[in-house]
Design a protein around this motif. Structure first.
Motif, PDB file in Angstrom:
ATOM      1  N   SER A 141       2.562 -13.959   5.301  1.00  0.00           N
ATOM      2  CA  SER A 141       2.213 -13.647   6.686  1.00  0.00           C
ATOM      3  C   SER A 141       2.182 -12.143   6.969  1.00  0.00           C
ATOM      4  O   SER A 141       1.568 -11.708   7.938  1.00  0.00           O
ATOM      5  N   VAL A 142       2.840 -11.356   6.123  1.00  0.00           N
ATOM      6  CA  VAL A 142       2.898  -9.909   6.311  1.00  0.00           C
ATOM      7  C   VAL A 142       2.520  -9.168   5.020  1.00  0.00           C
ATOM      8  O   VAL A 142       2.973  -8.046   4.779  1.00  0.00           O
ATOM      9  N   ARG A 143       1.665  -9.775   4.263  1.00  0.00           N
ATOM     10  CA  ARG A 143       1.272  -9.221   2.958  1.00  0.00           C
ATOM     11  C   ARG A 143       0.782  -7.769   3.108  1.00  0.00           C
ATOM     12  O   ARG A 143      -0.038  -7.476   3.975  1.00  0.00           O
ATOM     13  N   PRO A 144       1.267  -6.873   2.267  1.00  0.00           N
ATOM     14  CA  PRO A 144       0.795  -5.483   2.327  1.00  0.00           C
ATOM     15  C   PRO A 144      -0.695  -5.375   2.001  1.00  0.00           C
ATOM     16  O   PRO A 144      -1.198  -6.072   1.116  1.00  0.00           O
ATOM     17  N   ALA A 145      -1.370  -4.507   2.724  1.00  0.00           N
ATOM     18  CA  ALA A 145      -2.769  -4.206   2.421  1.00  0.00           C
ATOM     19  C   ALA A 145      -2.795  -3.215   1.259  1.00  0.00           C
ATOM     20  O   ALA A 145      -1.803  -2.517   0.985  1.00  0.00           O
ATOM     21  N   GLU A 146      -3.930  -3.144   0.620  1.00  0.00           N
ATOM     22  CA  GLU A 146      -4.080  -2.198  -0.477  1.00  0.00           C
ATOM     23  C   GLU A 146      -3.783  -0.789   0.030  1.00  0.00           C
ATOM     24  O   GLU A 146      -4.255  -0.386   1.088  1.00  0.00           O
ATOM     25  N   GLY A 147      -2.953  -0.088  -0.717  1.00  0.00           N
ATOM     26  CA  GLY A 147      -2.603   1.271  -0.362  1.00  0.00           C
ATOM     27  C   GLY A 147      -1.356   1.406   0.502  1.00  0.00           C
ATOM     28  O   GLY A 147      -0.851   2.517   0.667  1.00  0.00           O
ATOM     29  N   GLU A 148      -0.873   0.307   1.061  1.00  0.00           N
ATOM     30  CA  GLU A 148       0.362   0.391   1.850  1.00  0.00           C
ATOM     31  C   GLU A 148       1.556   0.456   0.914  1.00  0.00           C
ATOM     32  O   GLU A 148       1.654  -0.313  -0.044  1.00  0.00           O
ATOM     33  N   HIS A 149       2.449   1.370   1.226  1.00  0.00           N
ATOM     34  CA  HIS A 149       3.602   1.630   0.372  1.00  0.00           C
ATOM     35  C   HIS A 149       4.627   0.494   0.471  1.00  0.00           C
ATOM     36  O   HIS A 149       4.946   0.040   1.568  1.00  0.00           O
ATOM     37  N   VAL A 150       5.118   0.044  -0.670  1.00  0.00           N
ATOM     38  CA  VAL A 150       6.189  -0.951  -0.722  1.00  0.00           C
ATOM     39  C   VAL A 150       7.401  -0.284  -1.361  1.00  0.00           C
ATOM     40  O   VAL A 150       7.330   0.215  -2.486  1.00  0.00           O
ATOM     41  N   VAL A 151       8.496  -0.279  -0.619  1.00  0.00           N
ATOM     42  CA  VAL A 151       9.751   0.292  -1.106  1.00  0.00           C
ATOM     43  C   VAL A 151      10.590  -0.845  -1.670  1.00  0.00           C
ATOM     44  O   VAL A 151      10.878  -1.815  -0.967  1.00  0.00           O
TER      45      VAL A 151
END
Length: 182
Positions: free
Chosen positions: A74-84
């Motif tokens: 439901s909150v999947r990161p878009a391409e290029g969004e940083h995941v810590v």
């Protein structure tokens, strides 16, 4: 000019029904977080996803490499969004979160996610301590029942107590509707 980042904390599969550590109200909170992500993307704000993984396989949830530790669809990161990727409660501790925010000139953070009484609390207090202008979207966060001194505190009361404390001295509290409309 103010630069805003939306920090989406630990909206991961183990917190949902059928997961290893389900939270009360996690589904509506995640829907609100998805709305916030949409607004942030539209506005060109930085979106940062936090993913918690415990360092050992004997953890009660978020075990390394498991589907439960994955970010919820439901909150999947878009391409290029940083995941810590973090291994501790505080999203800043032993991660690149602060460096990433500073690299992008962020001075205002908006926080949502899980759990209200742990990781949201820790990140909010640390954000304020680092000098960021902090807003917490209270209905885009979820908690679970807590126990102390032989007493069980219902999740709704635990959530309210932590939001109240954070709102007193660390952050501006807003609902999703109010934030999206602003």
């Amino acid at each position: 000019m103010s630069k805003t980042a939306l920090i989406v904390i630990d909206i991961q599969n183990d917190y949902f029904p059928g997961g290893d550590w389900p939270l009360t109200g996690v589904e509506p909170a995640a829907k609100n977080a998805a709305r916030l992500i949409g607004k942030a993307r539209e506005a060109g704000d930085l979106v940062v996803h936090i993913r918690h993984e415990f360092p050992t396989d004997d953890a009660p949830f978020f075990r390394p490499g498991t589907e439960g530790a994955a970010i919820h669809d439901s909150v999947r990161p878009a391409e290029g969004e940083h995941v810590v990727l973090k291994h501790r409660i505080n999203s800043y501790r032993d991660t690149d979160l602060k460096a990433h925010l500073d690299e992008h000139g962020v001075d205002r953070v908006v926080i949502c996610g899980n759990m209200s009484h742990m990781c949201v609390d820790a990140a909010t207090r640390a954000s304020a301590d680092f000098g960021y202008d902090v807003t917490v979207i209270h209905d885009a966060c979820a908690s679970r029942p807590l126990e102390f001194g032989g007493m069980t505190v219902p999740a709704e009361q635990a959530h309210a107590a932590f939001m109240s404390a954070l709102g007193f001295a660390y952050a501006r509290m807003m609902s999703t509707d109010d934030y999206v409309a602003a």
